[in-house]
Design a protein around this motif. Structure first.
Motif, PDB file in Angstrom:
ATOM      1  N   HIS A  28       0.824  -1.240  -0.297  1.00 20.63           N
ATOM      2  CA  HIS A  28      -0.095   0.088  -0.087  1.00 20.63           C
ATOM      3  C   HIS A  28       0.777   1.044   0.065  1.00 20.63           C
ATOM      4  O   HIS A  28       0.524   2.365  -0.546  1.00 20.63           O
ATOM      5  CB  HIS A  28      -0.967  -0.166   1.190  1.00 20.63           C
ATOM      6  N   ILE A  29       2.035   1.123   0.445  1.00 22.83           N
ATOM      7  CA  ILE A  29       2.805   2.339   0.697  1.00 22.83           C
ATOM      8  C   ILE A  29       3.404   2.642  -1.150  1.00 22.83           C
ATOM      9  O   ILE A  29       3.307   4.098  -1.271  1.00 22.83           O
ATOM     10  CB  ILE A  29       3.952   2.192   1.400  1.00 22.83           C
ATOM     11  N   ILE A  84      -4.341  11.910   0.021  1.00 27.46           N
ATOM     12  CA  ILE A  84      -3.479  10.937  -0.278  1.00 27.46           C
ATOM     13  C   ILE A  84      -2.144  11.296   0.733  1.00 27.46           C
ATOM     14  O   ILE A  84      -1.624  10.401   1.199  1.00 27.46           O
ATOM     15  CB  ILE A  84      -2.743  11.118  -1.680  1.00 27.46           C
ATOM     16  N   ALA A  85      -1.779  12.570   0.907  1.00 34.04           N
ATOM     17  CA  ALA A  85      -0.779  12.686   1.840  1.00 34.04           C
ATOM     18  C   ALA A  85      -1.036  12.346   3.224  1.00 34.04           C
ATOM     19  O   ALA A  85      -0.215  11.640   3.802  1.00 34.04           O
ATOM     20  CB  ALA A  85      -0.481  14.172   1.913  1.00 34.04           C
ATOM     21  N   ASN A  86      -2.284  12.443   3.722  1.00 35.42           N
ATOM     22  CA  ASN A  86      -2.794  11.918   4.976  1.00 35.42           C
ATOM     23  C   ASN A  86      -2.696  10.570   5.121  1.00 35.42           C
ATOM     24  O   ASN A  86      -2.201   9.931   6.137  1.00 35.42           O
ATOM     25  CB  ASN A  86      -4.076  12.589   5.204  1.00 35.42           C
ATOM     26  N   LYS A 103       3.087   5.165   6.894  1.00 37.22           N
ATOM     27  CA  LYS A 103       4.259   5.135   7.244  1.00 37.22           C
ATOM     28  C   LYS A 103       4.408   5.415   8.906  1.00 37.22           C
ATOM     29  O   LYS A 103       5.181   4.381   9.391  1.00 37.22           O
ATOM     30  CB  LYS A 103       4.952   6.383   6.663  1.00 37.22           C
ATOM     31  N   MET A 104       3.668   5.922   9.624  1.00 38.23           N
ATOM     32  CA  MET A 104       3.571   6.013  10.851  1.00 38.23           C
ATOM     33  C   MET A 104       3.222   4.560  11.285  1.00 38.23           C
ATOM     34  O   MET A 104       3.838   3.901  12.300  1.00 38.23           O
ATOM     35  CB  MET A 104       2.262   6.750  11.528  1.00 38.23           C
ATOM     36  N   CYS A 158      -2.142   1.880  15.844  1.00 42.22           N
ATOM     37  CA  CYS A 158      -0.908   2.206  15.233  1.00 42.22           C
ATOM     38  C   CYS A 158      -0.424   3.638  14.889  1.00 42.22           C
ATOM     39  O   CYS A 158       0.629   4.130  15.234  1.00 42.22           O
ATOM     40  CB  CYS A 158      -0.310   1.393  14.099  1.00 42.22           C
ATOM     41  N   PRO A 159      -1.264   4.285  14.210  1.00 46.59           N
ATOM     42  CA  PRO A 159      -1.032   5.537  13.838  1.00 46.59           C
ATOM     43  C   PRO A 159      -1.173   6.712  14.859  1.00 46.59           C
ATOM     44  O   PRO A 159      -2.052   7.426  14.892  1.00 46.59           O
ATOM     45  CB  PRO A 159      -1.979   5.611  12.636  1.00 46.59           C
TER      46      PRO A 159
END
Length: 876
Positions: free
Chosen positions: A116-117, A136-138, A144-145, A207-208
């Protein structure tokens, strides 16, 4: 592409508008895309699914054509990814009885994260991203977090599970109060995190979280400090008792975590000493005796009280061991002429007997050379002495006495051969090379010295137990001469040659001749300079020898650093300093230390040694061992009278088999196979002293070779054996209770007890008697074996120590079991072992697993009788 799918973007009016065309050709007829939008065309507001805003320039001119279907895939892909993540949860498991939890390896989540990344990053590069750029950025930030959190989490868990059993020991907590406090602080943070994870297991919600990431990073920082403090603590212990360098961190921690129990060192003594398998503790814990791996008991010259730190009293054990060996040699030499030699050799420990006999042999040969009666007096005397020993070994002796005589006969045969060579050369001067090139033993200045040519070595007094000795052939003599010459000049030795030519064994036997601990280390391409540096510290500080097997398998980058490490030690030896700086640490130097390497030149995967490393070793080529001579002397030491004829038949069997039988990976017709047959023949000779010697050898050859041959090769092998032993017929062997037990267990397990299966089980039993280890055990064989031992116990009350039928320890590997602390299945590990893309974590995990499973099977015997240890890899 249809007309409804084509849009033109323009900025002629306030706001963003889209002009819908009926056909692509209508746009093209305008002459160029770079035209003002016709005012007659209907205007459409930009909807959420149309994102062609990048087709407009600042002047309101048409600059591009946008595909609405392609543009609409972006929100659809984002929604699909969110839907997939909404169903994923972390798998939390309770950990032992600690009240906390651990995380099961999130393999599915890790794989999905990677995919997904990559997808999200490709979206961010799309020309249609403008309207959804923030989404998208969010989303990318959230993924990634999550990835960072999971990586930190698993790293923290690995460290925690490694340290948890260590700091659960009160002894370790007492010795490392600062590190224990940091660990407890981290453990509280871990408990809080895992409790929260247990209450809410959804990955997208758990997790985030920047605070969770910060907590895990803090925990990992604390764990790094704890591990650093732990490493420094272990290094301090190793400097106090350098032989601890030969133990792994886990083994050393196992000892240090039980300092109140001195007997906890017993399983690790074989790695610290050459052949002390265990110590005898009195009820008040005073150490009074030491036992070899063969079971020989020797009373210590000075008893040791195991009080204080473990490294301190183990150092006292080492001193007492050397004083004991030295005292025994001194006292045995004084009484040598006071009693018959046949009685004297059975009155002292095996090592003392061999050393004493070599001292007197050296003195007698030197005296005979000076008097000139070597041929008339000494040589006949040596023949008589050897004949008496062979008669003695054929008599009724205990297992320990027979082992002493077998090793002594091997040495005495060589002594007689040397005397014969000197007679043939008509030697008249004790300084002639033929004599001074031999290992000569002298008791002088209350110490034992070994001389070769112009080199002199102090006897090391390391306790060797009652182990066997290597047959000394002319090739062995040349190797000894090269290695001792290298040691005299403070260099290392480098025997090179094909597998099975005795490179490592010769080095080890020279270590026995000088009574120095010799540590054999099997090299691989995974070794790094840090591991090698740790090993070298142990060698230099303890005075031991190291023999690095397959040294040229190490990566050339590591070898360059190793060359510098060895150079540092050798320069310190040449300067005769008492201590020197090694990799920034001041360590003591015991001058007897040495480094030897063995190599198989030309094999696949081997590295060419750098020139600066080659210069540190003296090479010696070992190509073809003298099979017939080795077999003859070995059989002679077991009491065979027709050793010369039988040795030729054994070596001829393997020579013809290698030429006529098919080529299989598991076939071996080299030195190892010859030694196996000799050992089998020796066991049979001991059990059946009156049996025909040709029949003993025939049975030994069949027992060792028949189980591994294919059906077609068995016919050829039978023909070879029948030609070499034409008058010898092997009678069928009755296995009595063993075969009955096999058949009864087959019935219990609903298996058909066909003769072929029973025959294979018996072959497996014979193989376990002959060889050190057995691989790929069948599921029925062990219960058959176990049942037989149980029946032996039920009839006699206990297993007889002299019986071949030994008690068995069963170690079951369950392939479906989940290794909680490693987060991996055993079956997966065993499968990926052979995959080229096996990652470093899996490789280390596999090694740890196999080491953990194998360690109980390698422990020294500490009970009244020896035990077989079975590793069953298929039963589950």
């Amino acid at each position: 592409m249809t007309a409804s799918h084509m849009i033109l973007a323009c900025c002629g009016l306030p706001g963003v508008v889209v002009s819908k065309c009926s056909d692509r050709d209508e746009v093209l007829r305008s002459g160029d895309l770079d035209l003002p939008c016709p005012p007659s065309l209907p205007l459409l507001l930009l909807s959420e699914e149309i994102i062609g805003v990048e087709g407009v320039d600042g002047s309101g001119r048409v600059v591009g054509v946008v595909d609405t279907d392609e543009a609409g895939e972006t929100p659809e892909a984002l929604n699909k990814m969110k839907a997939e993540w909404s169903a994923l949860v972390v798998d939390v498991l309770p950990y032992k009885n600690t009240g906390t939890y651990i995380l099961k390896s999130p393999e599915e989540a890790s794989q999905l994260l990677d995919d997904h990344i990559v997808m999200t990053q490709s979206m961010s590069l799309s020309p249609f991203k403008k309207y959804f750029e923030s989404r998208i950025a969010n989303w990318e930030s959230k993924l990634k977090m999550t990835q960072d959190v999971l990586e930190e989490w698993l790293t923290c868990q690995r460290s925690l599970l490694y340290l948890e059993p260590i700091f659960s020991s009160p002894d370790i907590n007492q010795q490392l109060p600062n590190e224990a406090g940091q660990y407890q602080q981290m453990e509280k943070m871990w408990t809080t995190v895992m409790r929260k994870a247990n209450n809410n297991r959804k990955i997208t919600e758990l997790c985030p979280d920047a605070r969770l990431l910060s907590t895990l990073k803090t925990s990992n920082s604390l764990l790094e400090q704890v591990q650093k403090g732990l490493s420094e603590y272990l290094e301090t212990k190793r400097r106090s008792f350098p032989r601890f360098y030969f133990l792994s961190d886990d083994e050393l921690l196992e000892i240090l975590s039980q300092t109140k129990d001195p007997t906890a060192v017993q399983p690790h003594l074989r790695k610290c000493f050459e052949n002390i398998a265990r110590l005898k503790f009195q009820p008040d814990l005073q150490i009074t005796d030491m036992y070899s791996g063969e079971g020989e008991e020797v009373k210590l010259f000075q008893s040791v009280q195991p009080t204080g730190d473990v490294e301190d009293w183990l150092r006292n054990v080492e001193k007492s061991m050397k004083a004991t060996v030295k005292d025994n040699i001194d006292r045995s030499l004084k009484v040598y002429y006071e009693q018959p030699r046949e009685k004297w050799v059975l009155s002292w420990p095996g090592q003392v007997v061999i050393a004493g006999c070599q001292v007197f042999w050296t003195a007698e040969v030197s005296e005979a050379i000076e008097k000139g009666d070597l041929a008339n007096h000494l040589y006949p005397q040596l023949q008589t002495q050897l004949g008496n020993l062979v008669k003695l070994v054929r008599g009724n002796l205990s297992r320990m006495q027979r082992a002493v005589l077998s090793a002594l006969i091997v040495i005495e045969v060589h002594a007689k051969d040397v005397a014969a060579e000197l007679v043939q050369q008509k030697l008249s001067n004790i300084n002639d090379f033929e004599w001074i090139s031999q290992l000569r033993y002298y008791w002088a200045r209350d110490d034992l010295y070994v001389r070769v040519v112009n080199a002199e070595f102090l006897y090391g007094y390391e306790y060797l137990g009652n182990s066997g000795r290597l047959v000394i052939t002319p090739l062995t003599d040349r190797c000894y001469l090269t290695l001792t010459g290298a040691l005299h000049l403070k260099f290392g030795g480098a025997p090179a040659g094909p597998a099975g030519t005795g490179k490592t064994e010769t080095t080890k036997d020279l270590g026995k001749a000088l009574a120095i601990q010799t540590v054999v280390f099997n090299c691989s391409d995974q070794l790094d300079f840090k591991a090698m540096g740790k090993f070298f510290k142990g060698l230099a500080s303890s005075g031991a020898w190291a023999c690095f097997d397959e040294f040229n398998r190490i990566d050339v980058e590591v070898l360059s650093v190793v060359a510098q490490q060895i150079t540092t030690i050798q320069k310190a030896q040449q300067q005769r300093v008492k201590s020197f700086e090694f990799e920034g640490t001041e360590i003591t130097l015991v001058p007897s230390c040495a480094v030897f390497i063995t190599m198989n030149p030309g094999y696949a995967g081997r590295t060419e040694l750098p020139d600066n490393l080659k210069a540190l070793f003296r090479p010696v080529a070992m190509m073809v061992p003298n099979y017939a001579m080795i077999a003859e002397i070995s059989l002679y030491s077991f009491g065979f009278s027709d050793a010369k004829i039988l040795s030729k038949k054994i070596t001829s069997t393997f020579k013809l088999s290698s030429e006529q039988l098919s080529s299989q990976d598991h076939y071996d017709f080299g030195m190892r196979a010859v030694k196996s047959v000799i050992s089998a023949a020796g066991n049979l000779k001991r059990e059946h002293p009156e049996m025909n010697e040709e029949l003993i050898c025939l049975r030994a050859i069949n027992d060792v070779n028949v189980p591994k041959f294919l059906q077609d090769d068995l016919k050829l092998f039978s023909g070879i054996v029948s030609d070499l032993f034409p008058k010898t017929k092997q009678e069928p062997i009755s296995y009595g209770t063993l075969e009955q037990s096999m058949r009864s267990v087959c019935v219990e397990r609903n298996l058909k007890d066909v003769d072929g299966f029973i025959h294979k089980c018996i072959q497996l039993y014979e193989t376990t008697v002959l060889t050190h280890t057995t691989h790929n055990l069948c599921t029925c064989a062990f219960p058959v074996r176990q049942r037989h031992v149980q029946r032996r116990r039920s009839t006699s009350g206990a297993v007889d120590s002299s019986s071949v039928l030994l008690a068995a320890i069963k170690i079951v590997i369950n392939p479906s079991k989940i290794l909680v602390n490693l987060n991996v299945r055993v079956s997966d590990l065993l499968r990926i072992k052979f995959e080229k893309d096996m990652n470093i974590n899996n490789r280390q995990t596999l090694r740890l697993l196999l080491l953990t499973l194998a360690r109980p099977a390698l422990l020294p015997v500490t009970e009244g009788f020896q035990k077989k240890r079975w590793k069953n890899g298929t039963e589950h």
